[in-house]
Design a protein around this motif. Structure first.
Motif, PDB file in Angstrom:
ATOM      1  N   THR A 319       1.968   4.716   3.842  1.00  0.00           N
ATOM      2  CA  THR A 319       1.545   3.338   4.103  1.00  0.00           C
ATOM      3  C   THR A 319       1.545   2.521   2.817  1.00  0.00           C
ATOM      4  OG1 THR A 319       0.148   4.098   5.888  1.00  0.00           O
ATOM      5  CG2 THR A 319      -0.309   1.913   5.043  1.00  0.00           C
ATOM      6  N   GLY A 323       3.956  -0.446   2.219  1.00  0.00           N
ATOM      7  CA  GLY A 323       3.273  -1.719   1.958  1.00  0.00           C
ATOM      8  C   GLY A 323       3.777  -2.342   0.672  1.00  0.00           C
TER       9      GLY A 323
ATOM     10  N   THR B 108       3.958  -4.921   5.332  1.00  0.00           N
ATOM     11  CA  THR B 108       3.037  -5.973   4.894  1.00  0.00           C
ATOM     12  C   THR B 108       3.319  -7.299   5.574  1.00  0.00           C
ATOM     13  OG1 THR B 108       3.270  -4.900   2.774  1.00  0.00           O
ATOM     14  CG2 THR B 108       1.936  -6.866   2.834  1.00  0.00           C
TER      15      THR B 108
END
Lengths: 523, 230
Positions: A319, A323, B108
């Motif tokens: 993640t 990200g 994101t």
């Protein structure tokens, strides 16, 4: 069990068993009893001859008492009513013919002699028969007692058996002892098939042909083989299905002695035995089932914990990496050099963590597989400590790691990468679970028989009741912070033990945790 | 009054908190990051953030418990963040009042889009009588649906479903929620009803019903009407 005993003791007989009884009785007369008749006749003849020699001294009336005495003894020598009756008749006639005057005729001169002759005949027959009947009943009672005792012993031993093997062993012993037979037990593989090999407690083996006979018994849930009316009664073995109200478990096979007969009594005893044994087998089977269910539930729980933990450990760094990388595409972010560097740092840390996880998983697999081969070489203990510390320093943030190695710690013959990984795992553990400003001390010293490495910190220490679980695979102390698989310390332990060493954890007296590693010196 | 652009992140993994702080910070949000559920509740009470990002697997108490606690006194948008991408947990969280969810690992850009959509929804006045989304338009006062300004013939149930979707643009609506709203609590298990009606609606509003762009499926969770910019 109780009902079986009652049935057995009350001796209920239906018509079928009654006719069976009659047949066997006839057979007995033909086989064994005929000799007893001869024997009875012989005894009377011989004793008649002996009495004849002395009858002048004792008087012909006492002769009857001697005969009576002899006849009363016959039942004790296992004479049945028939021969005894023959003896009574014969002795009466002999007495009349040879001893009562007038001699050598069946005529009786005096009235009192005729009375005595008649009374003698009645008393001899009745007392002989009565005694014989008492004797028979006694034998029956003894038999019953023996059978009750056999059942009682079986029940007692079965109830104290604690596994299927014990139950089988106990059953084999009792069947063998009570029925003087060889015994085989064959359990089921599936509902429809028996296992291919007999239970090891069995006293003989069976071949394929016999196994098929056993299979017939199992499938039909009926006795098959010798002493049965079912197919393959040519088989030397009698097969009895082990069956309860709920299901079948297998078969028991018995080879009775060559000359044995299986009368009603013996058969019902066998049935009682088998019923008890089947119940005991069922008990063990159900216990096993309950245990297995528990094991399955436990392993499912473990699997879920493991899966949750591994997936968490895998996904967190992934993640972070995703990200960070997806943010770098963002125009508002990729213009700012400072933020780019921060994101790259984070991605780097996440990659480290992922790498450590993969290494741990590989290490634990190596340990599990059990073929860990050590590549031992001579290295300095001080090197080992310093290199391990330098490998974790980047993670240690503000913690101070002090290292003190006694000058004479010297060299040790070991697999460098493995022990280094073990130390890194322990150090990593100390870093992860202590506050930022903690102090970690690493030291090594040489004793006469071992190298002692100590890693201690001044953090909170372990909860006292969790110390025993610290090295358990996948175990994490409840309530500890996120991150970690519970593998690190168990790997460290595995690697140290591969070197013949030991590791233990304890709380320091002044507070904080302490790991003590002992590595044996083999000279 | 909610503090402008403040987001509270409650997650036990320091790495996740850090990456969120960096990226959301760069997007102009002020991030308050908290590792424990109880501290998170206090932080929300004290800072009046615009939105909460909540991890489901927290060490001290379950994320669902924290969510329940928050919902007793606040309607603040909550986005669930979880490594457990098991649908059951997500549905449970949504039924307990979470506004949206993102499963790790997430992109994101996707997270930021969700954050913005949820903040926008809370800022929208609830009294609009006409809502436009792409080619579609709904008139609440007249109970009418238009596509490219042409009125669509819809049944009562279809209208009710569309009404719920337009009222919750860009928000995932669970099967449970839709069934309860339209057929009542007794039918909350009969999700095949829904599939049939959603199929019919798609035939009417979508250009290509096999590849819907307005009403999309969140598999195992529910349906969502996407916000389409013309």
């Amino acid at each position: 069990m109780e009902t079986l005993n009652k049935k057995y003791e009350s001796g209920e007989l239906n018509i079928e068993t009654a006719t069976k009884h009659f047949k066997s009785y006839i057979r007995k007369i033909w086989n064994a009893a005929i000799t007893k008749y001869f024997l009875a006749a012989l005894i009377i003849s011989v004793s008649g001859l002996l009495i004849y020699l002395i009858h002048l001294h004792i008087g012909y009336q006492s002769v009857s008492l001697v005969f009576l005495f002899i006849i009363s003894l016959l039942p004790l020598l296992n004479f049945k009513p028939g021969p005894i009756f023959l003896a009574a008749v014969m002795s009466a006639l002999v007495w009349n013919f040879f001893f009562i005057p007038p001699y050598y005729t069946f005529r009786i001169g005096k009235v009192e002699d005729a009375m005595m002759f008649l009374m003698y005949f009645v008393i001899a027959s009745v007392s002989g028969l009565l005694i014989s009947r008492i004797r028979t009943q006694q034998v029956l009672i003894n038999q019953k007692e023996r059978r009750t005792a056999a059942l009682y012993n079986l029940t007692r031993d079965l109830s104290s058996s604690r596994s299927l093997d014990e139950v089988t062993q106990c059953s084999v012993n009792h069947l063998k002892e009570t029925f003087h037979s060889e015994v085989v037990f064959l359990y089921q593989e599936t509902d429809k098939n028996l296992k291919s090999s007999v239970h090891p407690a069995s006293t003989f083996k069976i071949d394929d042909a016999e196994r098929n006979v056993a299979q017939i018994s199992f499938l039909s849930s009926q006795k098959v083989g010798r002493f049965t009316h079912n197919v393959s009664s040519i088989s030397p073995v009698t097969y009895v299905p082990l069956i309860t109200k709920n299901r079948k478990y297998g078969i028991a096979g018995l080879i009775f002695p060559e000359n044995a007969t299986l009368d009603t009594e013996a058969e019902s005893l066998l049935d009682a035995f088998i019923a008890l044994i089947s119940t005991a087998i069922e008990r063990e089977y159900l216990t096993e089932l309950a245990k297995n269910n528990l094991v399955i539930a436990e392993s499912e729980k473990l699997y879920k914990t493991l899966f949750d933990s591994i997936s968490h450990e895998l996904k967190t760094p992934i993640t972070t990496i995703i990200g960070a990388i997806s943010s770098l595409k963002d125009e508002r972010i990729n213009g700012n050099r400072n933020i780019i560097l921060q994101l790259i740092d984070e991605a780097g840390i996440a990659t480290e963590r992922l790498k450590r996880l993969v290494e741990n998983l590989l290490d634990i697999t190596r340990l599990e597989r059990g073929n860990l081969k050590l590549k031992k070489e001579w290295h300095s203990i001080a090197d080992l400590l310093y290199s391990s510390i330098s490998r974790v320093e980047s993670d240690s943030s503000h913690r101070k790691i002090n290292c003190s190695v006694e000058d004479d710690a010297g060299l040790y013959n070991f697999d460098y990468p493995l022990l280094e990984q073990a130390l890194i795992n322990i150090l990593h553990n100390s870093i992860e679970y202590t506050p930022d400003d903690c102090r970690i001390d690493v030291s090594a010293k040489r004793r006469s028989d071992s190298i002692v490495i100590t890693i201690s910190d001044d953090g909170k220490g372990f909860p006292e009741n969790e110390i025993k679980n610290l090295f358990t695979k996948f175990y994490r102390i409840p309530g500890t912070k996120a991150g970690g698989t519970g593998l690190g310390l168990s790997i460290a332990k595995g690697f140290i033990e591969a070197h013949g060493g030991t590791i233990k954890a304890q709380n320091r007296r002044g507070g904080g945790a302490e790991f003590i590693i002992l590595l044996p010196i083999n000279l | 009054m909610a503090s402008q652009n403040t987001i509270v992140v409650i997650d036990d993994e320091s790495q996740i908190r850090k990456i969120l702080s960096i990226t959301l910070g760069a997007e102009g949000f002020k991030v308050i990051d908290i590792s424990k559920g109880k501290d998170g509740i206090i932080a929300i009470a004290n800072n009046h953030p615009q939105l909460v990002i909540l991890d489901l697997g927290l060490p001290d108490e379950d994320g669902l418990t924290v969510l329940k606690e928050i919902r007793t006194w606040s309607n603040i948008p909550v986005i669930i963040l979880s490594v457990r991408n098991s649908e059951d947990d997500i549905v449970k969280a949504l039924d307990l009042g979470a506004d949206d969810y993102v499963t790790k690992p997430f992109n994101t850009a996707e997270l930021i889009a969700r954050i913005r959509a949820n903040i926008r929804r809370t800022q929208q006045p609830d009294s609009q009588s006409v809502v436009v989304n792409g080619d579609l338009k709904i008139d609440f006062s007249k109970r009418l649906i238009y596509k490219n300004e042409e009125e669509l013939k819809v049944t009562n149930t279809e209208y009710m479903l569309l009404f719920l979707f337009f009222k919750n643009l860009d928000k995932v609506l669970t099967h449970n929620y839709l069934l309860k709203e339209i057929w009542g609590p007794i039918h909350s298990e009969d999700s095949q009803y829904l599939r049939v009606f959603i199929g019919q609606i798609r035939k009417k509003i979508e250009d290509d019903p096999a590849h819907p762009k307005y009403i999309t499926t969140d598999s195992g969770v529910g349906y969502r009407m996407r916000l389409i910019n013309k």
